[in-house]
Scaffold this motif. Structure first.
Motif, PDB file in Angstrom:
ATOM      1  N   SER A 147       0.812  -1.214   0.000  1.00 53.90           N
ATOM      2  CA  SER A 147       0.000   0.000   0.000  1.00 53.90           C
ATOM      3  C   SER A 147       0.849   1.269   0.000  1.00 53.90           C
ATOM      4  O   SER A 147       0.315   2.367   0.054  1.00 53.90           O
ATOM      5  CB  SER A 147      -0.962   0.012   1.195  1.00 53.90           C
ATOM      6  OG  SER A 147      -0.223   0.049   2.401  1.00 53.90           O
ATOM      7  N   GLY A 148       2.165   1.121  -0.063  1.00 51.66           N
ATOM      8  CA  GLY A 148       3.056   2.272  -0.164  1.00 51.66           C
ATOM      9  C   GLY A 148       3.568   2.806   1.155  1.00 51.66           C
ATOM     10  O   GLY A 148       4.323   3.776   1.177  1.00 51.66           O
ATOM     11  N   ARG A 149       3.176   2.190   2.264  1.00 56.14           N
ATOM     12  CA  ARG A 149       3.677   2.646   3.568  1.00 56.14           C
ATOM     13  C   ARG A 149       5.127   2.230   3.749  1.00 56.14           C
ATOM     14  O   ARG A 149       5.518   1.137   3.349  1.00 56.14           O
ATOM     15  CB  ARG A 149       2.869   2.044   4.715  1.00 56.14           C
ATOM     16  CG  ARG A 149       1.448   2.476   4.768  1.00 56.14           C
ATOM     17  CD  ARG A 149       0.728   1.851   5.940  1.00 56.14           C
ATOM     18  NE  ARG A 149       0.945   0.404   5.954  1.00 56.14           N
ATOM     19  CZ  ARG A 149       0.660  -0.402   6.960  1.00 56.14           C
ATOM     20  NH1 ARG A 149       0.158   0.091   8.066  1.00 56.14           N
ATOM     21  NH2 ARG A 149       0.862  -1.699   6.889  1.00 56.14           N
ATOM     22  N   ARG A 150       5.896   3.115   4.375  1.00 55.69           N
ATOM     23  CA  ARG A 150       7.282   2.754   4.677  1.00 55.69           C
ATOM     24  C   ARG A 150       7.314   1.902   5.924  1.00 55.69           C
ATOM     25  O   ARG A 150       6.689   2.221   6.926  1.00 55.69           O
ATOM     26  CB  ARG A 150       8.135   4.003   4.879  1.00 55.69           C
ATOM     27  CG  ARG A 150       8.482   4.667   3.585  1.00 55.69           C
ATOM     28  CD  ARG A 150       9.674   5.552   3.700  1.00 55.69           C
ATOM     29  NE  ARG A 150       9.465   6.629   4.652  1.00 55.69           N
ATOM     30  CZ  ARG A 150      10.326   7.615   4.837  1.00 55.69           C
ATOM     31  NH1 ARG A 150      11.437   7.644   4.141  1.00 55.69           N
ATOM     32  NH2 ARG A 150      10.083   8.553   5.694  1.00 55.69           N
ATOM     33  N   LEU A 151       8.066   0.817   5.844  1.00 52.84           N
ATOM     34  CA  LEU A 151       8.205  -0.105   6.966  1.00 52.84           C
ATOM     35  C   LEU A 151       9.669  -0.299   7.304  1.00 52.84           C
ATOM     36  O   LEU A 151      10.546  -0.193   6.433  1.00 52.84           O
ATOM     37  CB  LEU A 151       7.581  -1.459   6.623  1.00 52.84           C
ATOM     38  CG  LEU A 151       6.091  -1.475   6.300  1.00 52.84           C
ATOM     39  CD1 LEU A 151       5.676  -2.868   5.869  1.00 52.84           C
ATOM     40  CD2 LEU A 151       5.278  -1.010   7.493  1.00 52.84           C
ATOM     41  N   ILE A 152       9.918  -0.625   8.561  1.00 49.19           N
ATOM     42  CA  ILE A 152      11.266  -0.938   9.032  1.00 49.19           C
ATOM     43  C   ILE A 152      11.224  -2.375   9.547  1.00 49.19           C
ATOM     44  O   ILE A 152      10.387  -2.709  10.386  1.00 49.19           O
ATOM     45  CB  ILE A 152      11.695   0.020  10.168  1.00 49.19           C
ATOM     46  CG1 ILE A 152      11.626   1.470   9.697  1.00 49.19           C
ATOM     47  CG2 ILE A 152      13.085  -0.347  10.674  1.00 49.19           C
ATOM     48  CD1 ILE A 152      11.797   2.487  10.812  1.00 49.19           C
ATOM     49  N   ASP A 153      12.103  -3.221   9.022  1.00 49.63           N
ATOM     50  CA  ASP A 153      12.162  -4.603   9.502  1.00 49.63           C
ATOM     51  C   ASP A 153      12.540  -4.621  10.975  1.00 49.63           C
ATOM     52  O   ASP A 153      13.361  -3.814  11.434  1.00 49.63           O
ATOM     53  CB  ASP A 153      13.182  -5.414   8.703  1.00 49.63           C
ATOM     54  CG  ASP A 153      12.689  -5.748   7.303  1.00 49.63           C
ATOM     55  OD1 ASP A 153      11.456  -5.844   7.124  1.00 49.63           O
ATOM     56  OD2 ASP A 153      13.541  -5.924   6.412  1.00 49.63           O
ATOM     57  N   GLY A 154      11.958  -5.561  11.708  1.00 43.89           N
ATOM     58  CA  GLY A 154      12.196  -5.662  13.142  1.00 43.89           C
ATOM     59  C   GLY A 154      13.666  -5.786  13.510  1.00 43.89           C
ATOM     60  O   GLY A 154      14.130  -5.149  14.453  1.00 43.89           O
ATOM     61  N   LYS A 155      14.411  -6.585  12.751  1.00 43.80           N
ATOM     62  CA  LYS A 155      15.839  -6.750  13.051  1.00 43.80           C
ATOM     63  C   LYS A 155      16.590  -5.436  12.849  1.00 43.80           C
ATOM     64  O   LYS A 155      17.483  -5.100  13.623  1.00 43.80           O
ATOM     65  CB  LYS A 155      16.446  -7.849  12.193  1.00 43.80           C
ATOM     66  CG  LYS A 155      16.044  -9.227  12.635  1.00 43.80           C
ATOM     67  CD  LYS A 155      16.749 -10.294  11.835  1.00 43.80           C
ATOM     68  CE  LYS A 155      16.330 -11.673  12.327  1.00 43.80           C
ATOM     69  NZ  LYS A 155      16.997 -12.744  11.609  1.00 43.80           N
ATOM     70  N   ASP A 156      16.229  -4.687  11.792  1.00 44.88           N
ATOM     71  CA  ASP A 156      16.883  -3.391  11.548  1.00 44.88           C
ATOM     72  C   ASP A 156      16.542  -2.398  12.655  1.00 44.88           C
ATOM     73  O   ASP A 156      17.403  -1.639  13.120  1.00 44.88           O
ATOM     74  CB  ASP A 156      16.461  -2.816  10.193  1.00 44.88           C
ATOM     75  CG  ASP A 156      17.000  -3.615   9.026  1.00 44.88           C
ATOM     76  OD1 ASP A 156      18.032  -4.306   9.189  1.00 44.88           O
ATOM     77  OD2 ASP A 156      16.392  -3.556   7.938  1.00 44.88           O
ATOM     78  N   LEU A 157      15.275  -2.399  13.087  1.00 43.40           N
ATOM     79  CA  LEU A 157      14.867  -1.487  14.152  1.00 43.40           C
ATOM     80  C   LEU A 157      15.554  -1.845  15.469  1.00 43.40           C
ATOM     81  O   LEU A 157      15.993  -0.960  16.208  1.00 43.40           O
ATOM     82  CB  LEU A 157      13.344  -1.504  14.320  1.00 43.40           C
ATOM     83  CG  LEU A 157      12.781  -0.526  15.342  1.00 43.40           C
ATOM     84  CD1 LEU A 157      13.153   0.911  14.992  1.00 43.40           C
ATOM     85  CD2 LEU A 157      11.272  -0.681  15.444  1.00 43.40           C
TER      86      LEU A 157
END
Length: 131
Positions: free
Chosen positions: A36-46
């Motif tokens: 849907s175009g939302r920016r997400l951050i992977d849990g491991k990266d966060l």
């Protein structure tokens, strides 16, 4: 793998969504877009980024340095000065916090009703940091 929106990441990192967005824009934390175009951050990266922040600070120039972790940013609503002691009240969202400290500490911090301040609670003590 769990992924977080910018808003969720901001809440977990205890920063504003704008700050989290600026960090993502600057490449400090990797993001990707969902369908849907939302920016997400992977849990491991966060998780890795949160450890980096804890070790090196947020990079904010006005960050305070303290060992007290339970912080309640708010506004000073009352100050009662005695000859030696003082009572400072802070409204932090729905929480009213009261700290008893020396008059000298209030004067050194330059505390006044209406200014921003942070009440920090450690055990049964409330500490006041000027913002």
């Amino acid at each position: 793998m769990q992924a977080y929106t910018i808003g969720q990441a901001a809440r977990l990192l205890d920063v504003s969504p704008d700050t989290a967005r600026r960090w993502a824009d600057a490449g400090r934390v990797a993001t990707h877009r969902d369908e849907s175009g939302r920016r997400l951050i992977d849990g491991k990266d966060l998780a890795a980024f949160s450890v980096e922040l804890a070790k090196g600070g947020s990079g904010e120039e006005d960050a305070s340095y303290t060992s007290v972790r339970n912080a309640f940013p708010g506004i000073v609503t009352a100050i009662k000065l005695g000859d030696v002691a003082a009572q400072v009240e802070i409204q932090a969202g729905p929480h009213r916090l009261v700290s008893l400290l020396t008059r000298e500490a209030v004067e050194e911090l330059g505390l006044e009703v209406g200014m921003e301040a942070t009440a920090r609670v450690k055990s049964t003590n409330v500490h006041i940091d000027r913002v």
